[in-house]
Design a protein around this motif. Structure first.
Motif, PDB file in Angstrom:
ATOM      1  N   ASN A 131       4.506 -15.221  37.017  1.00  0.00           N
ATOM      2  CA  ASN A 131       4.221 -13.853  37.418  1.00  0.00           C
ATOM      3  C   ASN A 131       5.524 -13.147  37.739  1.00  0.00           C
ATOM      4  O   ASN A 131       6.564 -13.786  37.941  1.00  0.00           O
ATOM      5  CB  ASN A 131       3.243 -13.784  38.597  1.00  0.00           C
ATOM      6  N   GLY A 132       5.476 -11.842  37.777  1.00  0.00           N
ATOM      7  CA  GLY A 132       6.683 -11.077  38.039  1.00  0.00           C
ATOM      8  C   GLY A 132       6.398  -9.595  38.120  1.00  0.00           C
ATOM      9  O   GLY A 132       5.234  -9.156  38.164  1.00  0.00           O
ATOM     10  N   ILE A 133       7.460  -8.818  38.114  1.00  0.00           N
ATOM     11  CA  ILE A 133       7.365  -7.374  38.267  1.00  0.00           C
ATOM     12  C   ILE A 133       8.215  -6.697  37.197  1.00  0.00           C
ATOM     13  O   ILE A 133       9.364  -7.086  36.955  1.00  0.00           O
ATOM     14  CB  ILE A 133       7.843  -6.932  39.659  1.00  0.00           C
ATOM     15  N   ASP A 134       7.645  -5.686  36.560  1.00  0.00           N
ATOM     16  CA  ASP A 134       8.388  -4.807  35.656  1.00  0.00           C
ATOM     17  C   ASP A 134       8.686  -3.501  36.388  1.00  0.00           C
ATOM     18  O   ASP A 134       7.783  -2.896  36.984  1.00  0.00           O
ATOM     19  CB  ASP A 134       7.585  -4.503  34.392  1.00  0.00           C
ATOM     20  N   LEU A 135       9.937  -3.069  36.328  1.00  0.00           N
ATOM     21  CA  LEU A 135      10.352  -1.814  36.953  1.00  0.00           C
ATOM     22  C   LEU A 135      10.871  -0.861  35.883  1.00  0.00           C
ATOM     23  O   LEU A 135      11.562  -1.286  34.942  1.00  0.00           O
ATOM     24  CB  LEU A 135      11.446  -2.063  37.994  1.00  0.00           C
ATOM     25  N   SER A 136      10.551   0.396  36.031  1.00  0.00           N
ATOM     26  CA  SER A 136      11.046   1.399  35.083  1.00  0.00           C
ATOM     27  C   SER A 136      11.334   2.699  35.815  1.00  0.00           C
ATOM     28  O   SER A 136      10.718   3.009  36.840  1.00  0.00           O
ATOM     29  CB  SER A 136      10.026   1.639  33.965  1.00  0.00           C
ATOM     30  N   ALA A 137      12.274   3.440  35.273  1.00  0.00           N
ATOM     31  CA  ALA A 137      12.615   4.747  35.824  1.00  0.00           C
ATOM     32  C   ALA A 137      13.173   5.613  34.692  1.00  0.00           C
ATOM     33  O   ALA A 137      13.838   5.094  33.783  1.00  0.00           O
ATOM     34  CB  ALA A 137      13.632   4.628  36.957  1.00  0.00           C
TER      35      ALA A 137
END
Length: 598
Positions: A442-448
């Protein structure tokens, strides 16, 4: 209201590969003028190839690289054809439909053109004292190598797929948030493939191909899906779907999915989904022809070199710190039932949000979790040698394989078994495609993203995409211990805790420019002691739209000439760095022109 189309695709791909001259071992009698002075002949002598069945003669086994034959040069010639007929449109007051019927064929021919020599002819040259394994060749020795060169196809793979599918969709009814959408579809496929080794492969030991390893397989697949899009309210949308698959060789399965999108304010969107998945093994994974290849790492024979020390009577140069032959195959090619492999099954879910605090600026964060069971892969070689007791059935020794045709079956194709030494070394280690255990990650995707809008100085933009792995654990076997691979090199590859791409763009009229940063975080190396450093690369480019259809681009990749981080990994044959995740070229310059004809 109806549109029909016919499409035909034909492509041809040619690839050439070159690697170091082949390592080889051949019997060498003491009568050869090149037999090393002072060398001790093998106890019991060697078979006389000029008098099969006769008494052994004094001699030994010469191990050398076939440098006079040149680099091994091989190639693949792949041809793909695909014919597709489609019909689409609408009927009966609002139903949209699309149907297709097609066929595809793929043929791949692997060939050798230089550096691969007929083992029997080279063996004869060594035995007769014509070829010098240890130094420069005489004219006769070089002529013997030249005469042994092979330039022929070695393996032919074919795949053929026939398919038909259709889909219908329409709006069913009005809900509080809009029209309910409905879709239904079905498909049928018939797959077959074959893999054929040519006869010459029996004389090309360095290829590792079993000349008797021809395999083939076929199956039928049927599938259907249904999907509903439910706008419950203006700011709440629910999507539900399900898919049914039936394989003639693996049975059937049903996999549902649900997705939710909620927008409480114009600036905020919340979203989430959950589903199950299914992947049947491919025909190649089932029927992969048996072949021999060396392990990537060096290992000690667990019986004959325990703790790195050869037992009395065993040759350390054969049993200690050596690359060992692996026999790779699909289960069907070594006599196991096709259903030995079970399909992979997965469960996954994710949820996140997109937030736009101000105009032209957005931020996104998504959490994801995936669990897969029955992983389809060969067991990593590190796992086999890491627990030789549990994997003892995988080790085949020279005494277990008869003299006969085919790699993995013929002692003459296994260097360690040329003289069938009394200490009985490893001939090969069996490593077929199989079902391993589970994977949990599992993990996290970050975007900006930000855009300036039009200004007197042009339009500016910044974009960021990154992934953080919070958990990555897997089993090497069903029910086995979970191994934590997050942020470390595990078995045969690293799992990066963090990696991202950051770009900045500018555009004004026909001009545009881009600056990009690519980053992969450091990790614990294969030796579990050293730390592989972080890896940063920066690229820059500028483009000019010369005409409506032509764009010219210049750029510099790896602007700061960053070297790959040092690693002691042994899985690839490239030492000092990992070529799978890094760029060894250094700073390079780019010039590109692209033209659109339509």
């Amino acid at each position: 209201d109806h549109v029909g189309s016919i499409e035909y695709l034909h492509s041809k791909n040619l690839q050439t590969s070159r690697v170091a001259p082949a390592p080889t071992s051949h019997r060498m009698p003491t009568t050869s003028p090149f037999f090393p002075a002072g060398a001790t002949p093998t106890v019991g002598g060697i078979p006389d190839i000029n008098n099969p069945g006769g008494p052994n003669v004094p001699g030994g086994v010469a191990n050398f690289r076939q440098v006079p034959a040149g680099k091994r040069t091989s190639g693949d010639d792949t041809t793909t054809s695909r014919l597709l007929a489609e019909l689409g449109g609408n009927f009966a007051g609002g139903w949209d439909y699309k149907a297709g019927l097609g066929t595809s064929r793929n043929t791949s021919v692997a060939s050798v053109s230089r550096g691969y020599v007929n083992d029997g002819l080279v063996q004869q040259g060594v035995f007769d004292g014509v070829i010098n394994p240890f130094g420069a060749q005489t004219a006769a020795g070089q002529a013997a190598f030249d005469a042994a060169q092979v330039s022929e196809p070695t393996q032919i793979g074919k795949a053929h797929v026939n398919f038909i599918d259709f889909k219908v969709s329409r709006e069913l009814m009005q809900m509080a948030g809009g029209a309910m959408g409905f879709a239904f579809g079905a498909e049928a496929r018939k797959e077959k493939s074959s893999f054929e080794a040519t006869d010459i492969t029996a004389e090309l030991g360095s290829l590792g191909i079993d000349s008797e390893s021809d395999t083939s397989g076929k199956r039928k697949i049927y599938a259907a899906f249904v999907e509903l899009n439910l706008p419950v309210m203006k700011n709440l949308e629910i999507n539900v779907a399900g898919r049914y698959d039936k394989y003639s060789d693996f049975g059937d399965t049903f996999n549902p999915k649900i997705g939710i999108r909620y927008q409480p304010t114009p600036q905020l969107v919340l979203r989430g989904s959950a589903n199950t998945g299914f992947r049947a093994p491919t025909l190649y994974e089932i029927n992969q022809p048996a072949s021999l290849t060396f392990t990537s790492d060096n290992y000690d024979d667990p019986l004959l070199c325990p703790g790195g020390v050869a037992v009395p009577g065993a040759s350390a140069g054969v049993v200690c710190g050596q690359q060992v032959l692996l026999r790779q195959s699909g289960p069907a090619s070594i006599g196991l039932p096709a259903d030995t492999l079970k399909p992979e099954k997965s469960k996954s879910f994710g949820f996140g949000l997109v937030f736009e605090p101000v105009k032209n600026t957005s931020l996104g964060i998504d959490f994801w979790s995936i669990e897969v069971k029955n992983l389809i892969n060969p067991l990593p070689e590190q796992a086999i040698f890491g627990d030789p007791v549990a994997n003892s059935a995988r080790f085949f020794r020279c005494s277990q394989i008869p003299a006969g045709p085919g790699p993995g079956q013929d002692r003459d194709d296994v260097d360690a078994c040329l003289n069938f030494p009394s200490f009985d070394p490893i001939a090969f280690v069996d490593n077929p495609v199989e079902n391993l255990g589970k994977l949990k990650t599992n993990g996290i995707d970050l975007s900006a993203a930000w855009r300036s809008g039009a200004t007197a100085s042009g339009m500016f933009g910044v974009a960021f995409e990154g992934t953080y792995v919070n958990k990555y654990k897997y089993q090497r076997s069903p029910g086995g211990e979970f191994i934590n691979a997050r942020g470390r090199y595990s078995d045969n590859a690293p799992v990066f805790k963090w990696q991202h791409v950051l770009t900045a763009t500018w555009g004004m009229g026909p001009w545009s420019a881009l600056i990009a940063q690519r980053y992969k975080g450091g990790y614990t190396d294969q030796d579990e002691v050293n730390k592989v450093k972080d890896y940063w690369l920066h690229d820059i480019s500028a483009s000019y739209e010369a005409t409506k259809n032509m764009v010219l681009t210049v750029g510099v990749n790896n602007v700061f000439d960053q070297d790959p981080p040092l690693t002691g990994q042994l899985t690839t044959f490239q030492r000092g760095y990992d070529p799978r995740f890094t760029d060894p070229i250094g700073r390079s310059f780019l010039l590109r022109a692209s033209y659109k004809f339509f």
